[in-house]
Design an enzyme around this catalytic site. Structure first.
Site, PDB file in Angstrom:
ATOM      1  N   ASP A  23      34.023  -1.422  59.713  1.00 38.10           N
ATOM      2  CA  ASP A  23      34.405  -2.391  58.680  1.00 38.10           C
ATOM      3  C   ASP A  23      34.453  -1.702  57.319  1.00 38.10           C
ATOM      4  O   ASP A  23      33.478  -1.079  56.901  1.00 38.10           O
ATOM      5  CB  ASP A  23      33.394  -3.546  58.664  1.00 38.10           C
ATOM      6  CG  ASP A  23      33.579  -4.495  57.494  1.00 38.10           C
ATOM      7  OD1 ASP A  23      34.732  -4.621  57.022  1.00 38.10           O
ATOM      8  OD2 ASP A  23      32.589  -5.102  57.058  1.00 38.10           O
ATOM      9  N   ASN A  25      35.758  -3.467  54.391  1.00 38.89           N
ATOM     10  CA  ASN A  25      35.800  -4.389  53.261  1.00 38.89           C
ATOM     11  C   ASN A  25      34.582  -5.308  53.173  1.00 38.89           C
ATOM     12  O   ASN A  25      34.550  -6.223  52.344  1.00 38.89           O
ATOM     13  CB  ASN A  25      37.090  -5.224  53.292  1.00 38.89           C
ATOM     14  CG  ASN A  25      37.186  -6.110  54.526  1.00 38.89           C
ATOM     15  OD1 ASN A  25      36.240  -6.187  55.324  1.00 38.89           O
ATOM     16  ND2 ASN A  25      38.322  -6.762  54.697  1.00 38.89           N
ATOM     17  N   ASP A  27      33.371  -7.601  55.171  1.00 38.69           N
ATOM     18  CA  ASP A  27      33.392  -8.965  55.696  1.00 38.69           C
ATOM     19  C   ASP A  27      32.692  -9.084  57.042  1.00 38.69           C
ATOM     20  O   ASP A  27      32.645 -10.161  57.640  1.00 38.69           O
ATOM     21  CB  ASP A  27      34.824  -9.503  55.795  1.00 38.69           C
ATOM     22  CG  ASP A  27      35.674  -8.785  56.843  1.00 38.69           C
ATOM     23  OD1 ASP A  27      35.188  -7.784  57.429  1.00 38.69           O
ATOM     24  OD2 ASP A  27      36.812  -9.218  57.076  1.00 38.69           O
ATOM     25  N   ASP A  31      38.238  -3.324  60.958  1.00 34.35           N
ATOM     26  CA  ASP A  31      39.604  -3.524  60.487  1.00 34.35           C
ATOM     27  C   ASP A  31      40.440  -2.269  60.710  1.00 34.35           C
ATOM     28  O   ASP A  31      39.942  -1.227  61.151  1.00 34.35           O
ATOM     29  CB  ASP A  31      39.615  -3.942  59.013  1.00 34.35           C
ATOM     30  CG  ASP A  31      38.655  -3.114  58.152  1.00 34.35           C
ATOM     31  OD1 ASP A  31      38.702  -1.869  58.262  1.00 34.35           O
ATOM     32  OD2 ASP A  31      37.848  -3.708  57.409  1.00 34.35           O
ATOM     33  N   ASP A 100      47.728  -3.594  72.815  1.00 39.07           N
ATOM     34  CA  ASP A 100      47.341  -4.524  73.881  1.00 39.07           C
ATOM     35  C   ASP A 100      48.260  -5.738  73.790  1.00 39.07           C
ATOM     36  O   ASP A 100      48.438  -6.304  72.704  1.00 39.07           O
ATOM     37  CB  ASP A 100      45.882  -4.951  73.666  1.00 39.07           C
ATOM     38  CG  ASP A 100      45.190  -5.343  74.957  1.00 39.07           C
ATOM     39  OD1 ASP A 100      45.853  -5.947  75.818  1.00 39.07           O
ATOM     40  OD2 ASP A 100      43.984  -5.057  75.093  1.00 39.07           O
ATOM     41  N   ASP A 202      47.570  -7.116  79.414  1.00 38.42           N
ATOM     42  CA  ASP A 202      46.448  -7.978  79.774  1.00 38.42           C
ATOM     43  C   ASP A 202      46.812  -8.873  80.958  1.00 38.42           C
ATOM     44  O   ASP A 202      47.904  -9.450  81.002  1.00 38.42           O
ATOM     45  CB  ASP A 202      46.087  -8.840  78.559  1.00 38.42           C
ATOM     46  CG  ASP A 202      44.851  -9.689  78.776  1.00 38.42           C
ATOM     47  OD1 ASP A 202      43.769  -9.105  78.961  1.00 38.42           O
ATOM     48  OD2 ASP A 202      44.970 -10.924  78.753  1.00 38.42           O
ATOM     49  N   GLU A 257      46.378  -4.555  83.620  1.00 40.58           N
ATOM     50  CA  GLU A 257      45.125  -5.095  84.143  1.00 40.58           C
ATOM     51  C   GLU A 257      45.449  -5.873  85.416  1.00 40.58           C
ATOM     52  O   GLU A 257      46.247  -6.806  85.377  1.00 40.58           O
ATOM     53  CB  GLU A 257      44.474  -5.991  83.101  1.00 40.58           C
ATOM     54  CG  GLU A 257      43.109  -6.505  83.519  1.00 40.58           C
ATOM     55  CD  GLU A 257      42.488  -7.433  82.489  1.00 40.58           C
ATOM     56  OE1 GLU A 257      41.247  -7.538  82.458  1.00 40.58           O
ATOM     57  OE2 GLU A 257      43.241  -8.060  81.714  1.00 40.58           O
ATOM     58  N   HIS A 333      36.161  -3.480  76.953  1.00 41.76           N
ATOM     59  CA  HIS A 333      35.716  -4.655  76.194  1.00 41.76           C
ATOM     60  C   HIS A 333      35.264  -5.800  77.092  1.00 41.76           C
ATOM     61  O   HIS A 333      34.622  -6.736  76.627  1.00 41.76           O
ATOM     62  CB  HIS A 333      36.839  -5.135  75.276  1.00 41.76           C
ATOM     63  CG  HIS A 333      38.027  -5.649  76.033  1.00 41.76           C
ATOM     64  ND1 HIS A 333      38.869  -4.824  76.737  1.00 41.76           N
ATOM     65  CD2 HIS A 333      38.492  -6.910  76.216  1.00 41.76           C
ATOM     66  CE1 HIS A 333      39.809  -5.549  77.315  1.00 41.76           C
ATOM     67  NE2 HIS A 333      39.606  -6.825  77.023  1.00 41.76           N
ATOM     68  N   ASP A 334      35.629  -5.753  78.373  1.00 42.72           N
ATOM     69  CA  ASP A 334      35.235  -6.785  79.336  1.00 42.72           C
ATOM     70  C   ASP A 334      34.100  -6.336  80.251  1.00 42.72           C
ATOM     71  O   ASP A 334      33.670  -7.107  81.119  1.00 42.72           O
ATOM     72  CB  ASP A 334      36.427  -7.177  80.216  1.00 42.72           C
ATOM     73  CG  ASP A 334      37.407  -8.091  79.513  1.00 42.72           C
ATOM     74  OD1 ASP A 334      36.995  -8.782  78.564  1.00 42.72           O
ATOM     75  OD2 ASP A 334      38.588  -8.116  79.907  1.00 42.72           O
TER      76      ASP A 334
END
Length: 559
Positions: A23, A25, A27, A31, A100, A202, A257, A333-334
């Site tokens: 990150d 910025n 938040d 990003d 993706d 995906d 996938e 990520h899964d």
């Protein structure tokens, strides 16, 4: 069989989950500028391409996999122009960009769906899958959502149900409609013309539906997720059309996938003559600790079975010889952190991480590394209320609270082992607050082990997991035996040792790992005279024993 223009065959690809990467910025969310700032780190690691999870405009019900605008980057991550700059900067460092793409469903906030739900006769009415209720007003069939409950959601305006294989905020597109297909291809062309190098597709094997929508045969009242959710009757036709329309004209690499697809099915997707996909992500090897055929699906766990894992890997290795190409992975990520799931993330974290890496990178195919895997990041344990993943919350409501097929204790134990949020904790860059990920409040808790597990520590550690990964990546780039050599599984029934041989011409490499916390005898049948060690994860070689999670690659000449 080699192909000179298939850069991905000798490549190692690094996946970035942008929300959790870096990150800039404050938040609390990663990003595009964060990826830009870490390009030197990625180049130093040696990876050839970045697969970046979705950054399109999204309500974030499923962290970006619910897309409301295929053409626009979500302001959470930055701007389109910043992504174009990232593509250019990555290319200048000889790193390719893979985006993706979600073609099976959109967000319910996509303009197509906002129009579709208004009536049965508007231009977008047939962009999604709508069905009338049964005479009693219930769902059209007993199909279930991967995220728990029915795959159907009622819309009072149309007096119909729409299909959603995932969250109700992710309605499935109607691929039988040519207008849908062309709209998807046009969006893909937009990004291809911006210079991207490939697509990760995906849940691509779910785009074709069984359009008679029959019920599953079951004795349970729980909605069923089964064989009809994947590999529908027009799937290959649709992918071949996508190849003609987008992949081939732009020379794009593709990896799909492909849940519920085995190695034999993969031959059809990956046979170059059929012009479909370049690679597929199988789920088979990642389900060896999941009890099959239960209404609890992935949350019903069983003991890790190494012989089964070896058989699945070997099946994919041998079935695709001279037909297709493997995509090799343990984490994404899964998926949770592999050393927490099947290894030892405490006493033998370094050894465990490098052992699993050796087994994966030693096989034929393209290895994928997930952010943090290269430093041995681990799973996280949180109170249930602190998890973000819609899959966790929906399945808890369905399986624990409603159907009571799992207890709270059983479900939370499964979350600790295989929950998707294990992989989504912020990247651990250093020992500063929030692991150097952000100077704001992170969108998701940082793993508290960041003080010992982070990039900065790894770069000065005498036993560095990332340095071991660099060696594996270097071997992938320089040793033809890894991309062209044959594969033979050894010790198939051994419950603790994973061993196989790769052979090219007169040279054979023995890839060997003890995937247990025990010290074992070095198998006499695998001892070789006049051999040399290519790589090993213990400082000194030992010819008589395999220490806990010891791994090595040994080269010898064939007689």
């Amino acid at each position: 069989m080699t192909y000179s223009n298939d850069w991905w065959r000798k490549a190692v690809i690094y996946q970035i989950y942008p929300k959790s990467f870096f990150d800039t910025n404050g938040d609390g969310c990663g990003d595009i500028k964060g990826i830009y700032q870490k390009l030197d780190y990625l180049a130093d690691l040696g990876v050839d391409a970045l697969w970046i999870s979705p950054m399109y405009t999204s309500p974030m019900k499923d962290n970006g996999y619910d897309i409301s605008d295929y053409y626009r980057i979500d302001p959470l991550f930055g701007t389109n122009e910043e992504l174009y700059q990232l593509i250019s900067a990555a290319h200048s460092k000889k790193i390719k960009i893979i985006m993706d793409f979600v073609a099976n469903h959109t967000s319910d906030q996509h303009q197509w769906f906002l129009e579709s739900q208004q009536s049965k006769d508007n231009p977008y009415s047939d962009f999604y899958i709508w069905k009338d209720p049964k005479p009693d007003g219930s769902e059209p069939n007993n199909w279930g959502s991967h995220f728990g409950g029915s795959a159907w959601e009622y819309c009072s305006v149309r007096n119909q149900y729409y299909l959603h294989y995932y969250a109700k905020e992710q309605p499935d597109l109607n691929w039988e409609n040519e207008g849908v297909r062309q709209a998807i291809y046009q969006a893909m062309r937009f990004w291809a013309e911006k210079g991207i190098d490939g697509w990760r597709m995906d849940v691509i094997t779910e785009i074709s539906k069984y359009t008679d929508f029959p019920d599953y045969e079951t004795n349970s009242e729980i909605p069923v997720v089964g064989f009809m959710h994947s590999n529908g009757p027009r799937l290959h036709e649709f992918i071949q059309e996508m190849h003609r329309e987008v992949f081939e004209p732009y020379g794009l690499m593709t990896v799909g996938e492909a849940q519920d697809s085995d190695a034999q099915m993969a031959q059809m997707f990956l046979d170059r003559e059929r012009k479909e996909l370049d690679m597929m992500f199988t789920f088979e090897h990642m389900d060896v600790d999941v009890e099959p055929d239960t209404p609890n699906r992935k949350w019903q766990l069983q003991a890790f079975n190494l012989p089964k894992l070896k058989r699945v890997f070997a099946d994919w290795q041998t079935s695709l010889v001279n037909v297709g190409w493997n995509a090799l992975y343990f984490e994404n990520h899964d998926r949770p952190r592999i050393i927490s799931r099947w290894g030892n993330d405490t006493d033998y974290r370094y050894e465990s991480a490098t052992a699993f890496a050796t087994i994966l990178h030693g096989q034929k195919g393209t290895p994928f590394i997930y952010q943090g895997e290269e430093i041995g990041m681990t799973n996280i344990k949180l109170p249930l209320s602190e998890y973000d993943d819609v899959e966790i919350s929906n399945n808890y409501q369905e399986l624990v609270e409603k159907n009571q097929t799992l207890s709270h204790k059983e479900f939370i134990a499964a979350v600790y082992q295989i929950g998707r949020d294990n992989a989504r904790t912020p990247m651990q860059w250093n020992r500063q607050e929030n692991a150097g990920f952000t100077n704001g409040t992170p969108w998701f808790p940082v793993n508290q082990r960041y003080l010992e597990i982070n990039v900065s520590c790894d770069q000065v550690d005498r036993q560095s997991i990332s340095e071991y990964y660099k060696q594996l990546i270097y071997l992938r780039h320089t040793e033809a035996i890894l991309t062209e050599g044959s594969f033979v599984l050894l010790l198939e029934k051994d419950e603790k040792i994973f061993a196989f041989e790769r052979t090219l011409e007169n040279e054979t490499w023995l890839i060997l790992a003890n995937l247990s916390a025990e010290t074992l005898e070095f198998p006499p049948s695998l001892r070789r005279e006049h051999s040399r060690r290519i790589i090993q994860n213990y400082p000194e070689a030992n010819q008589t024993v395999l220490r806990p999670y010891e791994s090595t690659i040994i080269s010898y000449q064939n007689k």
